[in-house]
Design a protein around this motif. Structure first.
Motif, PDB file in Angstrom:
ATOM      1  N   LEU A   1       5.554   0.734   0.257  1.00 33.60           N
ATOM      2  CA  LEU A   1       5.061   2.024   1.089  1.00 33.60           C
ATOM      3  C   LEU A   1       5.816   3.114   0.312  1.00 33.60           C
ATOM      4  O   LEU A   1       4.966   4.335   0.116  1.00 33.60           O
TER       5      LEU A   1
ATOM      6  N   ALA B   1       4.294   4.473  -2.768  1.00 37.46           N
ATOM      7  CA  ALA B   1       2.971   5.409  -2.903  1.00 37.46           C
ATOM      8  C   ALA B   1       3.430   6.662  -2.299  1.00 37.46           C
ATOM      9  O   ALA B   1       2.730   7.734  -2.771  1.00 37.46           O
TER      10      ALA B   1
ATOM     11  N   CYS C   1      -1.205  -3.481   4.836  1.00 38.27           N
ATOM     12  CA  CYS C   1      -2.287  -2.560   3.959  1.00 38.27           C
ATOM     13  C   CYS C   1      -2.953  -1.335   4.850  1.00 38.27           C
ATOM     14  O   CYS C   1      -3.061  -0.375   4.332  1.00 38.27           O
TER      15      CYS C   1
ATOM     16  N   LEU D   1      -0.290   1.330   5.054  1.00 42.22           N
ATOM     17  CA  LEU D   1      -0.300   2.078   3.729  1.00 42.22           C
ATOM     18  C   LEU D   1      -1.499   2.790   3.703  1.00 42.22           C
ATOM     19  O   LEU D   1      -1.404   4.091   3.070  1.00 42.22           O
TER      20      LEU D   1
END
Lengths: 576, 338
Positions: A112, A115, A162, A165
């Motif tokens: 995470l 990102a 997911c 995220l």
């Protein structure tokens, strides 16, 4: 302004045999706060559409016409770097394979972190930490999950990572590509609730891609139906489901098997009349079978006996991790029980002579979940079918082998002339799965163990394959263990159902009682978690999925098994 | 992850010792199956040097006595194992009476220096090039040039070595033809000597690199193509990560894992792997020692070198077993995989 406008989008894949039009003139739009479903079978262009919006089409596919606008952004006109910046910040993608979507060698937190840093540059460590913790809390994950590696998480937890995220940068659009297809119904409901909550909270638009009409009915506002890259129907979800205009949509709605609904099997025409098993011994017997993996009990002690004289279909249902597949591998002799014995026609399968072992293998055939992994890619279909047939000594002449293969193919609805000379990779998943049934059929077994035989094939094919398997019972006198997490199909095909929870049988009996009118809280939860293709029917009742799961975990482990009645030829006991 | 559990370590150490013991035993048995008698060979060599040998029978007897060949096999074996533990492989028959361990100690640093360096360089270059071949953002030139360079891989090392010698040493005179260091420099830790060693080592190292990088590059390319199709790479792109970051942290990081195991095996074999390279460059390493020993039927040296090769393989596999769980969190130290 709409979060996404797709106008006349066409996508082509040039191949050696000419251009394939993966998508033709697709137009739709979705506003912030709204949820749009895209439904279709594999190959219909659903995922291609999603990847086009992300501008991540796999080579050699390319956009041959139309436009994609993400609010004010013209997606197709952006530079590579501009598009990179738009991903996750403007539009996020939750991929299909929840199981493999995370980098196996990186801790979850770091996946995470990278990102956020890729979009916002260096960020203070403390700020990053609190943001990530908040993101996990937002999807109902405990904080320590971040320090784990992906293989230490369950499928449902990975999928929630997911989702965390996908929303961490508050995008305007979330595209979720079959986010729950690898999950069981209970977890599916929990993950979908999380996804909907988070989407509502940040006010993003959501595109949900899937093939399950029930899931769509419970999740989206608007529905697009795709078939072979063409939009066949588009409208309000309620309207599409209640009053489908296109025949294909009607077919999709009708193909969902319902508990208590009309059977998709038709009625059995022949009254079964078969010779009794050898010396009246049970076909398959578990004697206090119990299985531990280290400290964990995969299967609590259970005994059953199945008589083969009147063939039965026994369903074993439960979530992933309930011990269903362990049971299957014990039956097949792949996995010896920790204590107890498995008897086939009175003979302990762990103590068979080579000759008996061969007979056992011949008489007990299996159909597994993954039709892609079940064929040796080097051999043509006819070799794969004829090899065991010859090995077990059925073959008398080449002509007779051919004849048997033709019959077996026809029995499962395949055209032998088209199929036999092909290689496995040239066939679809559904065709392969039917071939596996055909292969089992050629050996004229007494027992078939089918472990999730249809979970990886399209909805429209599931009914066909299940019907193939179902017919074996009466036309060939084969007893079947059907292992599945799909209660609706178990309801229709089986004569007897066992519900497994954490390695224990919690409820058992004829399907009309067990599934039609569940008594045990776990069975009730399983049934309630099925998404119905009916927008008026509430999914799971008033409690949230997380509450239900917590209640089950807290449940007393000594709640006795609920027995709901017997069928002749099958007897079940639990305990030592 | 984390600390290595004692049971795991014990298990690995036992495996290591067992491997080495079995190997040492095989090394002892195999030459004894050969019809050639080393004492005869030595005598033959003496005869070739001095014409007729007087008292040949007595000498033969003395030699057998010295080599312990008259003892019962069991005694010979026990003595042998005792010697192996102390790295005592006896006396070379070809350069009698030099200790085999002296010969090995003399040759080993050269081989380890040259081979380890070239194998490590090859590993990095090969894997980097393999990764670039598979990466969809590599410049076109790279993707065309690397497969072309693979041609070298198909050339036998002896030919490529000779080719390099001919071009770079004989024609251009950039590098010396043979030897491990110049005849005029004194071995020692002086700058001049080190320079000479590097200068002499360059050509053999280069010839090893260009013939072996293809092994790594092709392997890596295949692994990268598999990894490229993984869902986590798709998600990495969808996360808007920078392409280079994806290449390093998501693709290469995962694709390299099987290569690390292969690397451990290569390290073990590097002593023996490049016998011909050392031979043609007259480089005084283990390869040349082994080559000469085989020609001379110098059994003690062959045994000693073989043992060192096996020991290195076993030790490097052992080390990889210890390190691997730290590189791949899915492998646990307790031996099971998730």
């Amino acid at each position: 302004m709409n979060a996404l406008n797709v106008t006349d989008l066409s996508i082509d894949f040039p191949t050696a045999r000419g251009v394939v039009h993966a998508l033709a003139d697709l137009s739709f739009s979705v506003a912030r706060g709204r949820r749009l479903g895209i439904i279709g079978e594999s190959g219909s262009g659903k995922t291609t559409t999603a990847l086009a919006v992300m501008r991540m089409l796999a080579s050699p596919g390319f956009v041959s016409g139309g436009s994609i606008r993400l609010a004010d952004l013209d997606v197709l006109a952006l530079s590579e770097e501009e598009m990179r910046r738009a991903r996750l910040r403007r539009v996020s993608y939750i991929p299909q394979g929840a199981m493999n979507s995370l980098n196996p060698v990186m801790r979850v937190t770091d996946q995470l972190k990278d990102a956020i840093v890729a979009h916002e540059g260096r960020t203070e460590r403390e700020v990053l930490r609190t943001r990530i913790e908040d993101a996990f809390a937002g999807v109902g994950l405990p904080g320590h999950v971040g320090s784990l590696y992906p293989h230490e998480l369950s499928g449902g937890m990975k999928q929630r990572v997911c989702i965390a995220l996908g929303v961490i940068l508050n995008p305007e659009l979330i595209i979720a590509d079959e986010p729950t297809s690898a999950l069981d119904v209970v977890t599916q409901r929990q993950v979908m609730q999380t996804l909907k909550d988070v989407q509502q909270r940040i006010g993003a638009a959501l595109i949900l891609i899937g093939h399950d009409m029930g899931l769509m009915a419970q999740s989206v506002d608007e529905l697009v139906v795709l078939k072979d890259g063409i939009l066949v129907e588009h409208g309000d979800m309620r309207r599409v489901i209640e009053n489908p205009r296109h025949p294909y949509t009607r077919e999709l709605v009708a193909s969902v098997p319902l508990v208590g609904g009309e059977s998709f099997l038709g009625s059995a025409s022949v009254a079964p009349d078969f010779a009794p098993g050898r010396q009246g011994l049970p076909l398959l017997e578990f004697e206090s079978v119990h299985k531990d993996y280290g400290e964990i009990t995969a299967l609590h002690p259970m005994s059953f006996s199945l008589h083969g004289d009147a063939p039965k279909i026994i369903s074993i249902v439960g979530q992933s991790g309930s011990g269903k597949s362990t049971m299957a591998s014990i039956m097949l002799g792949f996995n010896p029980p920790t204590t107890g014995r498995v008897l086939f026609e009175g003979q302990d399968i762990a103590r068979m002579s080579p000759q008996q072992s061969r007979e056992f293998r011949k008489n007990v055939q299996a159909v597994f979940q993954d039709p892609y992994a079940c064929f040796n890619p080097f051999y043509r279909v006819d070799h794969a079918l004829s090899f065991p047939f010859r090995r077990f000594g059925y073959a008398t002449s080449d002509a007779q082998v051919q004849e048997s293969m033709h019959q077996a193919c026809q029995a499962v609805g395949l055209d032998p002339a088209l199929i036999l000379r092909r290689y496995p990779h040239e066939l679809s998943g559904g065709q392969r799965q039917r071939l596996i049934v055909a292969r089992a059929l050629m050996l004229n077994p007494k027992l078939l163990v089918a472990d999730e035989p249809v979970s990886m094939v399209d909805a429209s094919l599931r009914a066909t394959i299940l019907k193939n398997i179902y017919d074996l019972k009466d036309s060939h006198g084969i007893s079947i263990f059907y292992i599945t997490h799909d209660l609706a199909t178990a309801y229709h095909v089986s004569d007897y159902v066992m519900v497994l929870y954490k390695g224990q049988v919690v409820e058992a009996g004829p399907p009309r009682e067990v599934i039609g009118d569940p008594q045990h809280p776990y069975t009730q939860l399983l049934i309630a978690s099925i998404p119905w293709p009916d927008p008026d029917r509430e999914w799971g009742g008033t409690t949230t999925a997380a509450e239900d799961i917590a209640a089950l975990d807290a449940m007393d482990r000594d709640v006795p098994t609920v027995f709901r009645g017997d069928v002749s030829g099958f007897r079940l006991d639990v305990g030592e | 992850m984390g600390r290595i559990p004692r049971s795991y370590l014990l298990n690995r150490v036992v495996t290591l010792l067992l491997t080495v013991w079995i190997a040492a035993t095989l090394i002892w048995i195999i030459p004894r199956l050969s019809p050639v008698d080393p004492a005869d060979i030595m005598l033959g060599r003496m005869a070739a040097g001095a014409g007729a040998v007087e008292n040949a029978d007595q000498i033969l007897e003395r030699l057998k006595e010295n080599f312990g060949l008259n003892d019962p096999l069991v005694i010979q074996y026990v003595k042998y194992i005792g010697n192996v533990v102390t790295f005592d492989f006896g006396l070379s028959t070809a350069t009698f009476p030099t200790q085999v361990s002296t010969l090995i100690a003399r040759a080993l640093p050269w081989t380890v220096g040259l081979m380890l360096l070239s194998v490590v360089i090859t590993f990095f270059i090969g894997n980097a090039l393999g990764a670039l071949m598979a990466w969809d953002r590599s410049p076109k030139l790279v993707r065309v040039a690397i497969p072309a360079a693979m041609v070298f891989t198909s050339i036998p090392p002896i030919l490529s070595g000779l080719l390099l010698m001919w071009i770079l040493a004989a024609k251009l005179r950039w590098f010396p033809l043979t030897g491990a260091y110049g005849l005029t420099v004194e071995p020692g830790w002086t700058w001049g000597f080190v320079q000479s060693v590097i200068h002499h080592g360059f050509l053999p190292a280069l010839s090893i690199v260009i013939v072996t990088f293809g092994f790594w590059a092709l392997g890596m390319r295949g692994l990268m193509i598999t990894v490229q199709g993984e869902d986590y790479v798709t998600l990495a792109k969808a996360k808007g990560l920078r392409p280079r970051y994806i290449l390093y942290r998501y693709m290469i990081r995962n694709a390299i894992l099987p290569q690390i195991t292969a690397f451990a095996l290569k390290i073990g074999l590097l002593v023996a792997g490049q016998v011909l390279v050392e031979r043609i460059f007259a480089y005084n390493g283990m390869g040349k020692l082994l080559y000469d020993a085989i020609l001379d039927q110098d059994f003690p040296v062959i045994q000693g070198v073989s043992f060192v090769i096996i020991l290195m393989t076993a030790v490097s596999v052992f080390l990889v077993d210890l390190v691997y769980p730290f590189v791949d969190p899915r492998i646990r130290h307790d031996g099971g995989d998730a």
